[in-house]
Design a protein around this motif. Structure first.
Motif, short mmCIF file in Angstrom:
data_model
loop_
_atom_site.label_atom_id
_atom_site.label_comp_id
_atom_site.label_asym_id
_atom_site.label_seq_id
_atom_site.Cartn_x
_atom_site.Cartn_y
_atom_site.Cartn_z
N UNK A 1 27.35 55.33 32.95
CA UNK A 1 25.97 55.81 32.93
C UNK A 1 25.07 55.00 32.00
N UNK A 2 25.60 53.94 31.42
CA UNK A 2 24.80 53.09 30.55
C UNK A 2 24.75 53.56 29.11
N UNK A 3 25.38 54.70 28.80
CA UNK A 3 25.35 55.22 27.44
C UNK A 3 26.15 54.35 26.47
N UNK A 4 27.13 53.66 26.99
CA UNK A 4 27.92 52.76 26.15
C UNK A 4 28.34 51.55 26.99
N UNK A 5 28.86 50.56 26.35
CA UNK A 5 29.29 49.35 27.03
C UNK A 5 30.52 49.64 27.87
#
Length: 51
Positions: free
Chosen positions: A9-13
């Motif tokens: 979801x793009x919250x972390x790499x």
């Protein structure tokens, strides 16, 4: 495969090396498939009736 383990979801790499990919963890016994399919179809019928 459990989708929540692979969701990005793009919250972390996203680190592909950290993902489990040999298939043993999510393997389903072939004898369980018809029972699980029937169970899922029953759930779908209930959900359709509730709409």
């Amino acid at each position: 495969m459990k989708a929540d383990k692979y969701r990005f979801d793009g919250a972390r790499t996203c680190v592909l090396r950290a993902l489990f990919c040999n298939g043993k963890e999510d393997a389903t016994d072939k004898d369980e498939i018809p029972a699980k399919t029937a169970e899922k179809l029953q759930k779908m019928t209930v959900l359709e009736a509730e709409r």
